[in-house]
Design an enzyme around this catalytic site. Structure first.
Site, PDB file in Angstrom:
ATOM      1  N   ASP A 149      17.750  69.401 -21.038  1.00 57.80           N
ATOM      2  CA  ASP A 149      18.419  69.034 -19.794  1.00 57.80           C
ATOM      3  C   ASP A 149      19.774  69.742 -19.819  1.00 57.80           C
ATOM      4  OD1 ASP A 149      19.935  67.950 -17.811  1.00 57.80           O
ATOM      5  OD2 ASP A 149      19.457  65.854 -18.260  1.00 57.80           O
TER       6      ASP A 149
ATOM      7  N   LYS B  90      23.625  85.677  -7.978  1.00 58.91           N
ATOM      8  CA  LYS B  90      24.277  85.246  -6.766  1.00 58.91           C
ATOM      9  C   LYS B  90      23.507  84.053  -6.199  1.00 58.91           C
ATOM     10  CE  LYS B  90      22.703  86.670  -2.764  1.00 58.91           C
ATOM     11  NZ  LYS B  90      21.320  86.391  -2.406  1.00 58.91           N
TER      12      LYS B  90
ATOM     13  N   GLU C 233      14.319  92.419   6.971  1.00 65.02           N
ATOM     14  CA  GLU C 233      13.251  91.779   6.200  1.00 65.02           C
ATOM     15  C   GLU C 233      12.189  91.254   7.149  1.00 65.02           C
ATOM     16  OE1 GLU C 233      14.519  89.389   2.691  1.00 65.02           O
ATOM     17  OE2 GLU C 233      16.297  89.172   3.929  1.00 65.02           O
TER      18      GLU C 233
ATOM     19  N   ASP D 121      24.081  85.213   2.477  1.00 65.17           N
ATOM     20  CA  ASP D 121      22.894  85.535   1.682  1.00 65.17           C
ATOM     21  C   ASP D 121      22.756  87.043   1.447  1.00 65.17           C
ATOM     22  OD1 ASP D 121      20.409  84.778   0.391  1.00 65.17           O
ATOM     23  OD2 ASP D 121      19.350  85.609   2.125  1.00 65.17           O
TER      24      ASP D 121
ATOM     25  N   HIS E 185      24.758  92.165  -1.049  1.00 64.16           N
ATOM     26  CA  HIS E 185      23.989  93.414  -1.025  1.00 64.16           C
ATOM     27  C   HIS E 185      24.579  94.458  -0.073  1.00 64.16           C
ATOM     28  CE1 HIS E 185      21.350  90.920  -3.259  1.00 64.16           C
ATOM     29  NE2 HIS E 185      20.682  90.399  -2.255  1.00 64.16           N
TER      30      HIS E 185
ATOM     31  N   LYS F 200       9.843  95.454   6.786  1.00 63.62           N
ATOM     32  CA  LYS F 200      10.855  95.457   5.719  1.00 63.62           C
ATOM     33  C   LYS F 200      11.405  96.872   5.650  1.00 63.62           C
ATOM     34  CE  LYS F 200      11.416  94.284   0.833  1.00 63.62           C
ATOM     35  NZ  LYS F 200      12.423  93.248   0.956  1.00 63.62           N
TER      36      LYS F 200
END
Ligand code: BG6
Length: 503
Positions: A103, A159, A227, A246, A251, A356
């Site tokens: 844990d 990230k 995407e 995100d 990126h 994509k």
């Protein structure tokens, strides 16, 4: 010839990873299964894993080593192409694996990690945190308090590091309290992509581009990261983040850094990262008055993908129907320095696009004096198209004379094309994680993100998030399977330009 029998010494010594002990937290998670085991297996298959390199999987679930190995074998079968699965290598790779149930939030369990390392000798330890960033601080501290670390231990983190400048600083402080910056490897997997690395070679090995790479010769730059997928069951994470956090904060900004940076003095990690930081510092901050003209936020609604109906963002499982989180963002920004003054950088990225596609297009300026057919004038500019995925390659659009007696001096645009799949047909293009894991083993940091990069990237994103919050407008809707809100086309066409289309 089996990979086992192939001579390891035939590989160049500097490509071989050093002998390390991996300790992988989140060993049963999605990233480990989809990316990390397949990448490590491929390195083993290429004889790039040192003989005694081994891996300890750590997670909360109660597994024994045999059960864990069976689980990893299943992942390899799922994520590695059939013709790349070599039974001998699979066996060799699985033999490297061990498992401990821990844990991560409780220091008591860490003794089992320390004990596993008893016979490690001087083999460095690489701790890979494939878990949420909220656990990074606890894990680093408990590793230290349990005496599991030595002065050679490296830590690899994924990230997102925080959701703004302040939270990222807290996480970085917690990691930094245990590991010095020289042993922290922050992953941005885009930096491991073959074509992204090629940007460095293209720019700094070719004098042709070296002299042209500035505002005198380049009119504008486009970066598209589209995407096809939606949020893939990750509502809980994604709705807190949105496409800006995100994809752009990491990126896309890394891509901009590599496009816009000045030549580093050498290929040392800090020489490269110093130059990237200068770009991030020079990004023009957002203000409220730019929202209407320079930024478009979108959210996908129901539509089609590959001919099948797909739900909108607000109909995804677990969705909160009032969410204003963006799944698409387009923006115009500028790197405010001598090299790039006045050159717009147009960025767009979104989920549920028609395909994509990740590509960078460098648009060169027109000739100062034009002598061909006036009606062909709009053709007269070179473009450099750098395709990251799919079909990695680089194409320089040039104008030549159209052939045929009847064509006179009619011009014809066409690409000088380097298609990586054809050009390096015998060489498999490695997944980004293979390259990154290899560099971690070698102790090379140039493909990893330094703390100040993360923080300057957040600072710039925070300026936009604050402006959005003040306006509090819902995102524009776009149908799944489209290239985003129409406003993103209007955004670039207000400058008399259009998104490059040659899909
Ligand atoms: C991840 C994002 O960092 O990158 C995902 O969290 C995204 O939302 C992914 O889908 C895209 O990576 P790639 O390599 O498929 O372009």
């Amino acid at each position: 010839m089996s990979h086992d029998k192939r001579s390891r010494s035939s590989k160049l010594a500097d490509t071989l990873g050093s002998d390390v002990d991996f300790v992988l937290f989140g060993a049963l998670g999605d990233l480990s299964q989809r990316k990390l085991y397949p990448a490590l297996y491929q390195l083993d298959r290429e004889n790039l894993l040192a003989e005694s390199t081994r891996l300890l999987g750590v997670a909360r679930q109660d597994f024994d080593t045999a059960g864990f190995r069976a689980r990893v074998e299943a992942s390899l079968k799922e994520y590695i192409k059939r013709d790349e699965l070599d039974a001998d290598v699979v066996e060799r790779f699985l033999d490297r694996l061990d498992y401990r149930c821990v844990d991560a939030t409780q220091v008591e369990g860490y003794a089992s990690i320390r004990d596993w390392r008893q016979d490690a000798g001087d083999r460095p330890m690489v701790v890979y945190l494939a878990v949420g960033a909220s656990l990074y601080g606890d894990i680093c501290r408990h590793l230290e308090d349990s005496g599991s670390l030595d002065d050679s231990a490296r830590v690899v983190v994924e990230k997102p590091i925080g959701h703004d400048l302040e939270s990222s600083a807290e996480i970085n402080d917690a990691i930094g309290a245990v590991f010095p910056e020289s042993r922290i490897y922050r992953i941005d997997h885009y930096l491991g992509k073959e074509t992204v690395q090629n940007l460095i070679a293209l720019r700094f090995a070719n004098p042709l581009f070296g002299t042209q790479w500035n505002q005198n010769h380049i009119s504008h730059v486009e970066v598209t990261v589209a995407e096809k997928v939606g949020i893939e069951g990750r509502w809980g994470y994604f709705d807190q983040a949105g496409q800006l956090r995100d994809m752009v904060q990491n990126h896309l900004l890394q891509l901009i850094c590599l496009i816009a940076m000045d030549p580093p003095a050498n290929l040392d990690a800090d020489a490269i990262r110093d130059e990237k930081v200068k770009v991030l510092k020079a990004l023009k901050p957002f203000t409220d008055d730019m929202l209407g003209t320079d930024v478009v936020r979108g959210q996908y609604i129901a539509g089609t993908s590959d001919g099948k109906s797909v739900p909108g963002y607000l109909e995804e499982p677990d969705a909160n129907t009032a969410s204003h989180t963006e799944t698409f963002v387009a923006m115009k920004t500028e790197v405010s320095n001598w090299r790039w003054a006045g050159v717009p950088f147009y960025l767009r990225t979104g989920k549920r696009m028609p395909e994509k596609l990740s590509q960078i297009v460098i648009h060169f300026r027109q000739q100062p004096h034009y002598i061909f057919d006036p009606d062909q004038r709009s053709l007269a500019a070179n473009k450099l198209v750098i395709r990251l995925q799919p079909d990695e390659g680089i194409a320089l659009q040039v104008l030549t004379k159209d052939s045929g007696l009847d064509k006179g001096m009619r011009l014809r645009p066409g690409p000088l094309h380097l298609d990586f799949n054809n050009a390096f047909a015998k060489t498999r293009i490695p997944d980004a994680y293979e390259r990154l894991l290899l560099e971690v083993m070698k102790g090379q940091q140039y493909l990893f993100v330094r703390r100040d990069e993360v923080e300057h990237a957040w600072k710039w994103c925070d300026s936009l998030i604050e402006a959005w919050q003040e306006r509090d407008e819902p995102p524009r809707r776009y149908p799944s399977g489209s290239w985003g809100p129409v406003a993103s086309i209007a955004m670039i066409s207000q400058d008399g330009r259009s998104w490059y289309e040659d899909y």
